[in-house]
Design a protein around this motif. Sequence first.
Motif, PDB file in Angstrom:
ATOM      1  N   LEU A   1       0.852  -1.185   0.000  1.00 57.15           N
ATOM      2  CA  LEU A   1       0.000   0.000   0.000  1.00 57.15           C
ATOM      3  C   LEU A   1       0.889   1.236   0.000  1.00 57.15           C
ATOM      4  CD1 LEU A   1      -2.988   0.936   0.259  1.00 57.15           C
ATOM      5  CD2 LEU A   1      -2.651   0.903   2.732  1.00 57.15           C
TER       6      LEU A   1
ATOM      7  N   LYS B   1       2.121   5.189   0.356  1.00 49.09           N
ATOM      8  CA  LYS B   1       1.996   6.123   1.475  1.00 49.09           C
ATOM      9  C   LYS B   1       0.685   6.911   1.420  1.00 49.09           C
ATOM     10  CE  LYS B   1       4.581   9.656   3.923  1.00 49.09           C
ATOM     11  NZ  LYS B   1       5.803  10.465   3.950  1.00 49.09           N
TER      12      LYS B   1
ATOM     13  N   GLY C   1      -2.056   5.876   0.239  1.00 48.59           N
ATOM     14  CA  GLY C   1      -3.182   4.975   0.458  1.00 48.59           C
ATOM     15  C   GLY C   1      -4.147   4.915  -0.707  1.00 48.59           C
ATOM     16  N   LYS C   2      -3.864   5.644  -1.787  1.00 49.66           N
ATOM     17  CA  LYS C   2      -4.777   5.686  -2.931  1.00 49.66           C
ATOM     18  C   LYS C   2      -4.592   4.510  -3.887  1.00 49.66           C
ATOM     19  CE  LYS C   2      -5.322  10.667  -2.856  1.00 49.66           C
ATOM     20  NZ  LYS C   2      -5.097  11.925  -3.563  1.00 49.66           N
TER      21      LYS C   2
END
Length: 138
Positions: free
Chosen positions: A65, A67, A69-70
């Motif tokens: 994932l 940094k 988070g997208k």
Amino acid sequence: MVNPVKGRKITTPFGKKGPYWKACGYHTGCDIAAPLGTRIRAARPGKVVHVNFGSAFGRHQFIVLTKSGKTADFYAHTTTRPPNGKKVKAGDYLAKMGKEGNATGSHLHFERLNMRNGIGWSCSRIQNPAKSIAYKKK
């Protein structure tokens, strides 16, 4: 951005149609074939999260994932996986190449996923990972 399997090319591209990929009607990632045990590296930095997106992907599936988070990179068919929660940099060793799940031979199934609505897998989350790694079709 780092090639997850150094020196190897995509053997089955994203978007290929065929009878093997019933969930979305096309291949949802890039397959990169290499001998069993070949080292797999992190394509991008982030945090390892163990996932189970179905038995077709094998037992050792995981995402990294980013940094933000997208987005996340999904790794499947491996024989090992890094510890859950481990922070990695691009190029760090993650796992060993395998053929777990629905696989005709040893390879990495590598996907890019949209994670804006939380961690999960669906056809609507799939993005082409080949656009951001330095591979060319074989």
